[in-house]
Design a protein around this motif. Structure first.
Motif: not given
Length: 460
Positions: A329-339, A341-344
């Motif tokens: 779950k943490r990895q999924k949340d991290a992926k969403v967060h990084y995605r 962040l990448y868009v920003l």
């Protein structure tokens, strides 16, 4: 005539008396040797030591002219040294050996009793190893080797028995390389010398390897082969000794079936051994009983531990599964967060580019009339700093130790002035401006004018 008869009578009487005394001495020596052998075979070491010691003392009292004196002396000393060592009185063995060491080694190369002397020395070294006096054994071995080094009629096979004991002593002292250096000699003479057989070689090989980190399975194999050959050659005492070693030192590496098999084989040799070795058998059976009892207790403990391990394993598995779910779950949340962040970051880059374009357009539009005129206003750079308040600070932070002239060149680049326009603005010739600009590019560490231009525009 009468005097002659008297002399003959006296001489005859003396010879009869001397012969009777000599025979009595020889009978005493033989009696004590036989009694010592008998008590030694029955395990009565104390009585046998007393008997051998008496025999030795009687041999020392014999006249030097008696032919059997030296042989009886060596036999008595050999038996006394051997039985003392086996009877836990090694100090006595060591004392007698050192006391008569000079006599033992005297003329050893050419002595008619060479075999007896070699046997005595072999027994002493073997008894030292038996009592774990390994340094004493090695010293005796090395002294023996030095003593016979120059003997012309001394062969290597005369050294086999003492070399075998020395190999075991070296092994116990962790001098493995020296022990292994002896093994080729032992292997070469196995089954070709009367007192050295394959069974003996396998026993020494197992002993040496036991101190050389060789796998227990290999060592057990050597010992089993040795015991089998000892039993086949009816050297039952040696076979029983190996069975005792296997049970006491290697029971952890033997299954219950293998232990029972060893006991069955030992039963074959038990009845053929003497009292001393029967005691050894009893000791071995006691060790086996302790091993089997320990294994029964260990099995019961293992069952309890297995049940406990199952519960702990189940609980641990549940914890691991929950932890893995949490990590996923943490990895999924991290992926969403990084995605996000990448868009920003991409949006920021685009906005930054747009901002630079606006700034460049602003400069072109607001300074168009000034740039188009042939006369430059002296406050054009101040106007640039007023429109971009952070510009002056950005220049100082980005490039250190710049002169006022170099800062003006940077301002010209920011205003996108041509070489001629820049030279006119700074009251320089075109060539002088190019030289100054190239020097500035090198000073700031850029490789080309385009790279310099791009970096300067980032200051806005």
């Amino acid at each position: 005539m009468i005097l002659r008869k008297i002399i003959v009578f006296c001489f005859t009487s003396f010879m009869i008396f001397y012969s009777s005394d000599l025979l009595a001495q020889l009978d005493s020596i033989q009696y004590n040797l036989k009694f010592g052998n008998k008590t030694y075979a029955s395990g009565d070491y104390a009585s046998s030591m007393v008997a051998y010691e008496k025999a030795l003392n009687y041999t020392l009292e014999l006249d030097t002219q008696v032919n059997a004196k030296d042989s009886l002396f060596l036999i008595s000393l050999k038996q006394l040294i051997t039985v003392s060592g086996l009877g836990e009185a090694f100090e006595m063995s060591e004392g007698y050996f050192n006391q008569f060491k000079t006599k033992i080694y005297k003329n050893i190369c050419d002595s008619e009793y060479k075999a007896l002397k070699i046997g005595l020395i072999n027994n002493y070294i073997g008894i030292a190893v038996y009592n774990k006096k390994n340094k004493v054994a090695i010293n005796a071995f090395e002294f023996f080797i030095d003593a016979v080094d120059n003997c012309n009629n001394f062969d290597n096979y005369d050294l086999v028995q003492c070399s075998a004991n020395a190999a075991m002593a070296y092994s116990d002292l962790k001098q493995t390389s020296k022990a292994y250096n002896i093994l080729p000699l032992l292997k070469y003479y196995k089954d070709s010398v009367s007192n050295w057989h394959s069974a003996d070689y396998n026993k020494v090989l197992a002993y040496v390897n036991a101190n050389a980190n060789v796998s227990p399975e290999v060592i057990i194999g050597y010992y089993k082969n040795s015991a089998k050959m000892y039993a086949k050659n009816k050297r039952f005492a040696y076979a029983l000794d190996i069975y005792e070693t296997l049970i006491s030192d290697y029971n952890k590496h033997l299954s219950n079936e293998e232990l029972i098999n060893l006991i069955e084989k030992s039963n074959t040799v038990r009845d053929s051994t003497n009292f001393y070795h029967s005691n050894l058998y009893k000791k071995m059976m006691g060790q086996l009983s302790n091993v089997m009892l320990d294994r029964s207790i260990a099995n019961a403990r293992n069952i309890r531990l297995k049940n406990r391990a199952l519960y702990l394993g189940f609980a641990f598995t549940v914890v691991i599964i929950l932890f893995l779910l949490f990590v996923i779950k943490r990895q999924k949340d991290a992926k969403v967060h990084y995605r996000k962040l990448y868009v920003l970051e991409k949006q920021f880059e685009k906005q930054n580019k747009k901002l630079h374009l606006l700034k460049e357009n602003f400069i072109k539009v607001n300074y168009k009339s000034t740039l188009a005129s042939k006369t430059r206003e002296p406050d054009i750079f101040e106007a640039l700093y007023n429109d971009f308040p952070e510009l002056r600070l950005n220049i100082v932070e980005r490039f250190v130790n710049l002169t006022d002239k170099e800062i003006q060149i940077i301002n010209c680049v920011l205003l996108n002035l041509s070489t001629k326009e820049s030279a006119d603005t700074l009251s320089l010739t075109n060539g002088a401006f190019r030289v100054s600009k190239n020097r500035l590019i090198k000073k700031t560490g850029f490789k080309s004018s385009d790279e310099f231009q791009s970096a300067i525009m980032q200051l806005l």
